[in-house]
Write a protein that holds these residues in place. Structure first.
Motif, PDB file in Angstrom:
ATOM      1  N   THR A   8       0.803  -1.222   0.000  1.00 61.05           N
ATOM      2  CA  THR A   8       0.000   0.000   0.000  1.00 61.05           C
ATOM      3  C   THR A   8       0.837   1.273   0.000  1.00 61.05           C
ATOM      4  N   ARG A  13       5.251   2.130  -4.686  1.00 59.96           N
ATOM      5  CA  ARG A  13       4.530   1.938  -5.943  1.00 59.96           C
ATOM      6  C   ARG A  13       5.167   2.753  -7.062  1.00 59.96           C
ATOM      7  N   ALA A 162      -3.871   8.318  -7.347  1.00 61.65           N
ATOM      8  CA  ALA A 162      -4.399   6.991  -7.000  1.00 61.65           C
ATOM      9  C   ALA A 162      -4.407   6.799  -5.490  1.00 61.65           C
ATOM     10  N   PHE A 166      -7.460   5.992  -3.023  1.00 63.77           N
ATOM     11  CA  PHE A 166      -7.372   4.797  -2.180  1.00 63.77           C
ATOM     12  C   PHE A 166      -7.595   5.119  -0.704  1.00 63.77           C
ATOM     13  N   ALA A 188      -4.631   4.990 -15.105  1.00 65.14           N
ATOM     14  CA  ALA A 188      -4.918   3.799 -14.297  1.00 65.14           C
ATOM     15  C   ALA A 188      -5.023   2.541 -15.151  1.00 65.14           C
ATOM     16  N   LEU A 193       0.449   0.515 -13.915  1.00 63.90           N
ATOM     17  CA  LEU A 193      -0.421   0.945 -12.808  1.00 63.90           C
ATOM     18  C   LEU A 193      -1.302  -0.197 -12.340  1.00 63.90           C
ATOM     19  N   ARG A 194      -1.770  -1.005 -13.286  1.00 65.35           N
ATOM     20  CA  ARG A 194      -2.605  -2.145 -12.894  1.00 65.35           C
ATOM     21  C   ARG A 194      -1.786  -3.165 -12.100  1.00 65.35           C
ATOM     22  N   ALA A 197      -1.111  -1.909  -8.427  1.00 66.46           N
ATOM     23  CA  ALA A 197      -2.229  -1.428  -7.622  1.00 66.46           C
ATOM     24  C   ALA A 197      -2.257  -2.116  -6.254  1.00 66.46           C
TER      25      ALA A 197
END
Length: 201
Positions: A8, A13, A162, A166, A188, A193-194, A197
């Protein structure tokens, strides 16, 4: 290369997206930095993610530092400018810096809200939330929502927005930035990005 992340973490990321966009092979290790596991402490005494192992006993920490190293060590494809276009680097870096500041402010809000209600600072929360809204409005006016290239500025903005969706969806940034919101929906859908996630909240 081995990338240590928390699923997270927006900082982690961002690095994962950059690695994917550059097409670089890496092994991913997912853990909870708040538990201060020995493997992370050995790589980064600060017990923070991301941490990128690039050689024996050679680990780079801090997302911005990692991104700089990636551009130096693996310059192609470049995340600083599209082929044949060197102008606008200062603008790109300014946007990337703003996006990074948004992530920092958003994480501060999330952490503050996890404290006991009596210990939370209403002034700090209000200041950070207003900063996030101002930054979003600035991006709505100034960010070049290009779809022909996905560079460090776009990666930073996409990850920051994002994370707002979230963790801080109630902030309502999309209501203030329809152009940016449409671009974020496009971003996205990128494979990087996928693939990066976080799990559903």
């Amino acid at each position: 290369m081995q990338l240590t992340i928390s699923p997270t973490s927006p900082f982690a990321r961002k690095v994962k997206v950059a690695l994917l966009e550059k097409g670089l092979p890496f092994e991913e290790v997912s853990l909870d930095p708040w538990a201060s596991p020995a493997s992370l402490l050995d790589a980064n005494p600060l017990s923070q993610v991301p941490a990128l192992a690039v050689g024996p006993r050679m680990v780079i920490a801090n997302s911005e530092t990692i991104l700089h190293w990636l551009e130096h060590a693996h310059p192609r494809p470049s995340l600083l400018s599209p082929p044949g276009e060197e102008a606008g680097l200062a603008r790109l870096m300014a946007t990337a810096g703003l996006a990074n500041g948004m992530v920092e402010a958003a994480v501060q809000v999330v952490l503050e809200r996890r404290r006991e209600a009596a210990q939370q600072s209403a002034a700090l929360l209000a200041r950070r939330e207003q900063a996030l809204l101002r930054a979003t409005e600035a991006l709505e006016r100034q960010f070049h929502c290009r779809r022909d290239a996905f560079l460090l500025d776009g990666i930073g903005v996409a990850v920051a927005l994002a994370y707002l969706d979230f963790r801080l969806a109630a902030l309502g940034w999309r209501d203030r930035a329809p152009r940016l919101s449409a671009w974020q929906d496009w971003a996205a859908g990128r494979p990087s990005l996928r693939a990066s996630a976080p799990p559903a909240a």
